[in-house]
Design an enzyme around this catalytic site. Structure first.
Site, PDB file in Angstrom:
ATOM      1  N   ILE A  28       0.827  -1.135   0.040  1.00  0.00           N
ATOM      2  CA  ILE A  28       0.132   0.188  -0.025  1.00  0.00           C
ATOM      3  C   ILE A  28       0.948   1.041   0.010  1.00  0.00           C
ATOM      4  O   ILE A  28       0.401   2.204  -0.473  1.00  0.00           O
ATOM      5  CB  ILE A  28      -0.865   0.109   1.210  1.00  0.00           C
ATOM      6  CG1 ILE A  28      -1.643  -1.288   1.820  1.00  0.00           C
ATOM      7  CG2 ILE A  28      -1.753   1.151   1.186  1.00  0.00           C
ATOM      8  CD1 ILE A  28      -2.155  -1.441   2.787  1.00  0.00           C
ATOM      9  N   GLY A  52       7.344   3.976   2.594  1.00  0.00           N
ATOM     10  CA  GLY A  52       7.924   5.360   3.082  1.00  0.00           C
ATOM     11  C   GLY A  52       9.424   5.155   3.271  1.00  0.00           C
ATOM     12  O   GLY A  52      10.094   4.072   3.231  1.00  0.00           O
ATOM     13  N   ASP A  60       3.245  13.356  14.938  1.00  0.00           N
ATOM     14  CA  ASP A  60       3.317  13.669  13.752  1.00  0.00           C
ATOM     15  C   ASP A  60       2.109  13.580  13.053  1.00  0.00           C
ATOM     16  O   ASP A  60       1.853  12.984  12.032  1.00  0.00           O
ATOM     17  CB  ASP A  60       4.193  12.381  13.039  1.00  0.00           C
ATOM     18  CG  ASP A  60       4.668  12.402  11.719  1.00  0.00           C
ATOM     19  OD1 ASP A  60       4.828  13.583  11.115  1.00  0.00           O
ATOM     20  OD2 ASP A  60       4.742  11.536  11.071  1.00  0.00           O
TER      21      ASP A  60
HETATM   22  P1  ADP Z   1       4.917   5.903   7.443  1.00  0.00           P
HETATM   23  O1  ADP Z   1       5.954   6.041   8.732  1.00  0.00           O
HETATM   24  O2  ADP Z   1       5.487   5.125   6.410  1.00  0.00           O
HETATM   25  O3  ADP Z   1       4.484   7.141   7.092  1.00  0.00           O
HETATM   26  P2  ADP Z   1       2.133   4.995   8.035  1.00  0.00           P
HETATM   27  O4  ADP Z   1       1.784   4.233   9.398  1.00  0.00           O
HETATM   28  O5  ADP Z   1       1.914   6.353   8.045  1.00  0.00           O
HETATM   29  O6  ADP Z   1       3.845   4.927   7.834  1.00  0.00           O
HETATM   30  O7  ADP Z   1       1.747   4.263   6.800  1.00  0.00           O
HETATM   31  C1  ADP Z   1       1.891   4.702   5.550  1.00  0.00           C
HETATM   32  C2  ADP Z   1       0.538   4.724   4.795  1.00  0.00           C
HETATM   33  O8  ADP Z   1       0.256   3.203   4.696  1.00  0.00           O
HETATM   34  C3  ADP Z   1      -0.345   5.527   5.252  1.00  0.00           C
HETATM   35  O9  ADP Z   1      -0.268   6.952   5.043  1.00  0.00           O
HETATM   36  C4  ADP Z   1      -1.622   4.742   4.766  1.00  0.00           C
HETATM   37  O10 ADP Z   1      -1.945   5.261   3.554  1.00  0.00           O
HETATM   38  C5  ADP Z   1      -1.317   3.478   4.902  1.00  0.00           C
HETATM   39  N1  ADP Z   1      -1.774   2.565   6.262  1.00  0.00           N
HETATM   40  C6  ADP Z   1      -1.022   2.527   7.156  1.00  0.00           C
HETATM   41  N2  ADP Z   1      -1.697   1.687   7.815  1.00  0.00           N
HETATM   42  C7  ADP Z   1      -2.967   1.531   7.497  1.00  0.00           C
HETATM   43  C8  ADP Z   1      -4.023   0.823   8.084  1.00  0.00           C
HETATM   44  N3  ADP Z   1      -4.227   0.363   9.138  1.00  0.00           N
HETATM   45  N4  ADP Z   1      -4.912   0.813   7.157  1.00  0.00           N
HETATM   46  C9  ADP Z   1      -5.011   1.243   5.676  1.00  0.00           C
HETATM   47  N5  ADP Z   1      -3.947   1.976   5.367  1.00  0.00           N
HETATM   48  C10 ADP Z   1      -2.780   2.056   6.094  1.00  0.00           C
HETATM   49 MN    MN Z   2       2.640   8.520   7.850  1.00  0.00          MN
END
Ligand code: ADP
Ligand code: MN
Length: 515
Positions: A259, A262, A404
């Site tokens: 998905i 990062g 954040d």
């Molecule tokens: P990062 O540290 O890479 O920003 P995130 O936890 O924000 O990590 O996750 C990156 C992306 O993955 C989010 O912006 C979101 O689009 C998707 N994502 C993360 N966790 C979930 C979840 N539980 N359900 C749906 N999408 C998710």
């Molecule tokens: Mn994030």
């Protein structure tokens, strides 16, 4: 992995609070603030002991997803190598168990005992210290490697009398050459000639040998490239093995795809598998894999080194463990939020640096980030008040600051806002906790003010509304100065009393702290 760099730097941190003398932030800038995950690393370590305690409270979340590794279902045929490795791992483990049984049988109660240690396939130092699990990629000893080929002695002949054969004997030499082919790299196809009484002439053998070596070098180069690219995506072989185990144990049905990629993590979508007796697996899951590439650690190390609180402790942690702490931290923070009723992903399981949680979205489509969705003005207003509420809950009930928070880490799903990405979240009494809160407030304020929500408080009002503090400064600079003064007061308290204030107070009231 090597933690020497960290250990060596530890004593330099000195007894005083290093951040006070050379604060890595300097004065917080009003424009681009980029400190996020890496900047709060120190907090992760500060919480290590707390994490251990919380671990005891959430044992099911850290329990391994053990089970039958190979079920025959869901086997991805493109991963023969992986499957073979998993089978090998199981085999080695069984082999060692058998060896231990025999060792015991032979030794009995005897005072003098024989050790089969050298025959074991899985060596304790091969695997991750604290786990009972085998790290196949760390196993250096290859039990299938043929012994050195026997060579003709110096004098150039073996045998006596008429049985004498010299190193030039065609048959002996030919057979030996064939046997030596076994020493070629395993990928090198030598057919099944080894099992036959095949005699290779020296010329043919030498040509083959040359070819085998250059093949080996070529494949090493290719392999290096491949490893590199997978590490970029955080899915190194170890992580892949963890994911496969989750699928093979039936906990996950399938992992459908990525998905998000990062800097610090990669997120996958998966369909949930079978419920276990104590846990229901959500129909759709998100798997967050924290990256374990060295590059990331360099930044983090730097940060930890400057934190006086960890000079004794962080030297004991290796980078892999530190990364796991981030994943653990996210798990604990999500659990706190869940308990407070804040909409956020629900934790399914944590395994090393891989966190499985419920998926926010539907049919593999993740819910859009607030920055990507166009809301009606009514929804926008609704979202604002919901976030105001959530920030207060987070601060008061969960004792957390997101750290954040922005339209990038809020998803719009089911007509409401969901908070995600909380591995960096800290308690308000973190040395920079209030600064993080102020930054969060600024992001939220600006987003909703630009989004046309007339009721949206400005960042200073929002900060006071969330924290319950009553900072009266009417301009940003003074406001920030007051925030930093409060933080300093707390740090001084830690220095003098060895503990934090449990709550901040800005009205000159006596500080409140836990006894
Ligand atoms: P990062 O540290 O890479 O920003 P995130 O936890 O924000 O990590 O996750 C990156 C992306 O993955 C989010 O912006 C979101 O689009 C998707 N994502 C993360 N966790 C979930 C979840 N539980 N359900 C749906 N999408 C998710
Ligand atoms: Mn994030």
């Amino acid at each position: 992995m090597d933690s020497v760099g960290v250990a060596a730097a530890a004593p330099d941190a000195g007894p005083g609070p290093a951040w006070q003398s050379k604060c890595p932030w300097g004065a917080p800038s009003t424009t681009s603030i980029s400190c996020s995950l890496a900047d709060v690393m120190s907090e992760q370590l500060a919480k290590e002991l707390q994490l251990e305690e919380e671990n005891a409270a959430f044992p099911e979340a850290v329990a391994a997803a053990e089970g039958p590794y190979i079920t025959g279902e869901n086997i991805d045929t493109s991963s023969d190598l992986m499957l073979a490795q998993m089978l090998q791992m199981e085999f080695d483990r069984e082999y060692d168990a058998q060896l231990r049984r025999e060792e015991k049988k032979i030794n009995g109660d005897s005072k003098v005992s024989i050790s089969f240690e050298n025959y074991r396939k899985v060596h304790p130092y091969d695997s991750d210290s604290s786990e009972d699990e085998v790290d196949w990629q760390d196993t250096r000893h290859d039990p299938y490697r043929a012994d050195k080929p026997t060579t003709t002695p110096r004098r150039g002949f073996i045998g006596k009398g008429k049985d004498i054969t010299t190193k030039h004997d065609e048959v002996v030499c030919g057979r030996k050459n064939t046997a030596r082919m076994e020493n070629f790299a395993p990928e090198f196809q030598v057919g099944d000639g080894i099992g036959m009484d095949l005699k290779l002439s020296n010329q043919v053998f030498n040509a083959l040998k040359q070819h085998a070596y250059s093949e080996e070098r070529r494949s090493a180069r290719l392999h290096e490239k491949k490893e590199h690219s997978t590490a970029e995506k955080a899915v190194d072989p170890k992580t892949r093995l963890l994911l496969y185990k989750m699928v093979n144990s039936g906990m996950l049905e399938t992992i459908t795809g990525c998905i998000s990629t990062g800097k610090e993590s990669v997120v996958f979508h998966a369909y949930g598998g079978n419920a276990t007796e104590d846990k229901v697996i959500p129909a759709e899951c998100a798997i967050k894999v924290f990256k374990t590439t060295l590059n990331e650690f360099k930044n983090r190390d730097k940060y930890i080194k400057d934190d006086y609180r960890f000079k004794d402790r962080f030297s004991k942690l290796n980078p892999r463990k530190i990364i796991r702490m981030w994943a653990e931290k996210e798990m604990h923070n999500l659990t706190r939020m869940q308990n407070a009723g804040i909409p956020c992903p629900q934790v399914v399981i944590l395994k090393k640096h891989v966190l499985v949680m419920s998926f926010i979205g539907q049919d593999q489509v993740p819910a859009p980030k607030l920055k990507d969705v166009t809301l009606s003005s009514e929804d926008m207003k609704k979202a604002y008040y919901q976030i105001l509420n959530m920030m207060q809950q987070l601060y008061r009930e969960c004792n957390l600051v997101h750290a954040d928070l922005s339209e990038y880490n809020m998803l719009w799903h089911d007509g409401k806002v969901w908070l995600i990405d909380v591995s960096q979240s800290v308690e308000p009494t973190h040395p920079h906790g209030l600064e993080f809160l102020f930054r969060d407030c600024r992001n939220v304020s600006q987003f909703f003010q630009k989004g046309g929500v007339a009721e949206a408080l400005n960042e200073r009002e929002l900060f006071n509304a969330v924290s319950g503090l009553n900072i009266t400064a009417d301009n940003e600079v003074d406001f920030q100065a007051e925030i930093e003064a409060l933080e300093k007061m707390n740090e001084d308290h830690v220095q003098n009393h060895g503990k934090k204030l449990s709550t901040f107070s800005s009205d000159g009231d006596p500080p409140i702290y836990d006894e």
